[in-house]
Design a protein around this motif. Structure first.
Motif, PDB file in Angstrom:
ATOM      1  N   LYS A  99       9.213  18.179  39.865  1.00 46.05           N
ATOM      2  CA  LYS A  99       8.652  17.765  41.159  1.00 46.05           C
ATOM      3  C   LYS A  99       7.122  17.755  41.100  1.00 46.05           C
ATOM      4  O   LYS A  99       6.478  16.872  41.667  1.00 46.05           O
ATOM      5  CB  LYS A  99       9.135  18.697  42.256  1.00 46.05           C
ATOM      6  N   ALA A 100       6.547  18.742  40.402  1.00 45.93           N
ATOM      7  CA  ALA A 100       5.099  18.795  40.272  1.00 45.93           C
ATOM      8  C   ALA A 100       4.585  17.603  39.471  1.00 45.93           C
ATOM      9  O   ALA A 100       3.585  16.973  39.856  1.00 45.93           O
ATOM     10  CB  ALA A 100       4.685  20.107  39.606  1.00 45.93           C
ATOM     11  N   LYS A 101       5.250  17.287  38.366  1.00 45.99           N
ATOM     12  CA  LYS A 101       4.842  16.143  37.542  1.00 45.99           C
ATOM     13  C   LYS A 101       4.902  14.844  38.352  1.00 45.99           C
ATOM     14  O   LYS A 101       3.985  14.008  38.277  1.00 45.99           O
ATOM     15  CB  LYS A 101       5.762  16.032  36.327  1.00 45.99           C
ATOM     16  N   GLU A 102       5.971  14.674  39.115  1.00 41.67           N
ATOM     17  CA  GLU A 102       6.118  13.443  39.898  1.00 41.67           C
ATOM     18  C   GLU A 102       5.050  13.355  40.980  1.00 41.67           C
ATOM     19  O   GLU A 102       4.506  12.266  41.237  1.00 41.67           O
ATOM     20  CB  GLU A 102       7.526  13.413  40.509  1.00 41.67           C
ATOM     21  N   ALA A 103       4.729  14.487  41.598  1.00 45.11           N
ATOM     22  CA  ALA A 103       3.689  14.483  42.626  1.00 45.11           C
ATOM     23  C   ALA A 103       2.318  14.195  42.019  1.00 45.11           C
ATOM     24  O   ALA A 103       1.504  13.460  42.600  1.00 45.11           O
ATOM     25  CB  ALA A 103       3.677  15.825  43.359  1.00 45.11           C
ATOM     26  N   LEU A 104       2.062  14.764  40.841  1.00 41.36           N
ATOM     27  CA  LEU A 104       0.786  14.507  40.166  1.00 41.36           C
ATOM     28  C   LEU A 104       0.668  13.039  39.765  1.00 41.36           C
ATOM     29  O   LEU A 104      -0.411  12.440  39.881  1.00 41.36           O
ATOM     30  CB  LEU A 104       0.668  15.407  38.936  1.00 41.36           C
ATOM     31  N   ALA A 105       1.795  12.463  39.320  1.00 38.41           N
ATOM     32  CA  ALA A 105       1.779  11.047  38.940  1.00 38.41           C
ATOM     33  C   ALA A 105       1.515  10.157  40.148  1.00 38.41           C
ATOM     34  O   ALA A 105       0.968   9.052  40.007  1.00 38.41           O
ATOM     35  CB  ALA A 105       3.116  10.675  38.296  1.00 38.41           C
ATOM     36  N   ALA A 106       1.877  10.655  41.331  1.00 39.62           N
ATOM     37  CA  ALA A 106       1.642   9.887  42.556  1.00 39.62           C
ATOM     38  C   ALA A 106       0.220  10.066  43.080  1.00 39.62           C
ATOM     39  O   ALA A 106      -0.153   9.466  44.094  1.00 39.62           O
ATOM     40  CB  ALA A 106       2.648  10.312  43.628  1.00 39.62           C
TER      41      ALA A 106
END
Length: 349
Positions: free
Chosen positions: A259-266
């Motif tokens: 979830k953190a990786k996906e949020a950072l990618a966003a």
């Protein structure tokens, strides 16, 4: 209807059960207790048989309707417990669930259990159909600022007198793991049934019970310390710790990292992401280290392996769960592992 977990007991005590219940959430202790409460109430109302179904890859959704329509040789009423590990029944499953809820049998109780459903999923047709016919119970984690209060109430329920400082010690040690908190409380009931527990006593009891503890394993895996993490895993195995508990702890961290990786990618800021995911202040450094070391693809592959381990624990895949937990731990630490045939099988969807 929608119910909070704290409303469930009063609801079950009111009278006849609803024909369908959906429990959704990533907090295993609270989800398990909610399911246990529903099963217990159902047994009290004559549902004496239980059929367990796992809706994983290749699952025949018509089985749900077949079970609903089949007559039992041993019981007049039965619980059909349907577990959906990924929380996504797909088109076929959605249609079956809508068909079932449109005309539920009075002789069956359908209990559906899923991980936390995303916001869009909670508005899907199959969830809405369950809400219309039965109840949707969303299980939320206990926020960090409420953990001490939650532990205090559990201690009171166990008839354990503990000082506020003792409660804080236990809350600090378990770091949001409610299952671990309850296990420590059960230990206190055995070791100190009549004593009042102060901070020093709590520290001693908790420390003595955690020579090789799951929290240490997770922290060392996040840190990337493969040698210590592997030694801790062996210690947990030798001390009789259930593989399910270890898998849950590692999988929970994996979901947080994904979830953190996906949020950072966003485009979200890292500190905001960690705060939004309720990462404890003293663990932010470990999580940041793991995020730098592991790619989103690696994390998703590891989560798929965790699913394979879960199937092995349940006897649905021929493999040694402890061997695969060792592989998962090494992958967590950023170590390359051999893509054996067994590992490739575990990683299959």
């Amino acid at each position: 209807m929608r119910l909070r977990t704290e409303q469930l007991a009063a609801h079950l005590a009111q009278g006849p059960l609803l024909p369908v219940y959906l429990i959704s959430g990533d907090e295993p202790l609270l989800a398990q207790e909610a399911a246990d409460a529903i099963r217990g109430a159902a047994r009290g109302q004559g549902f004496s048989e239980r059929e367990l179904l796992h809706a994983e890859t290749g699952f025949d959704w018509d089985t749900v309707l077949t079970e609903a329509n089949s007559l039992s040789l041993f019981a007049a009423r039965k619980i059909i417990e349907l577990r959906i590990p990924n929380g996504k029944p797909g088109d076929k499953g959605s249609k079956v669930l809508q068909q079932y809820t449109a005309n539920p049998s009075p002789d069956n109780l359908l209990l559906v259990i899923t991980p936390k459903l995303e916001s869009a999923a909670t508005r899907s047709k199959w969830v809405k159909s369950i809400e219309t016919t039965g109840a949707f119970i969303q299980v939320w984690p206990v926020p960090p600022e409420q953990l001490a209060s939650w532990i205090g109430k559990r201690l009171q329920q166990a008839n354990i007198q503990a000082s506020r400082q003792a409660v804080d010690v236990l809350a600090d040690r378990v770091e949001g793991n409610l299952l671990a908190a309850v296990q420590e409380i059960e230990k206190l009931k055995l070791l100190l049934p009549d004593a009042e527990v102060d901070a020093a006593t709590m520290s001693t009891v908790v420390a003595d019970s955690a020579r090789f503890n799951v929290f240490s394993l997770v922290d060392k895996a996040l840190e990337g310390d493969a040698q210590t993490a592997s030694r801790t895993l062996r210690g947990l195995r030798d001390e009789g710790t259930e593989a399910t508990v270890i898998l849950w702890a590692l999988a929970r961290e994996l979901r947080t990292l994904i979830k953190a990786k996906e949020a950072l990618a966003a485009g979200d800021h890292l500190d905001w992401v960690l705060k939004n995911l309720a990462v404890w202040e003293k663990r932010k450094g470990l999580v940041k280290t793991a995020l730098k070391r592991l790619s989103l693809n690696q994390l998703q592959q590891m989560l798929r392996l965790a699913g394979g381990i879960d199937r092995a624990i349940k006897g649905m895949r021929t493999a040694n769960p402890w061997d695969d937990l060792g592989t998962l731990t090494l992958m967590f630490c950023g170590r390359a592992v051999l893509q054996s045939a067994n590992l490739r099988l575990a990683l299959k969807d």
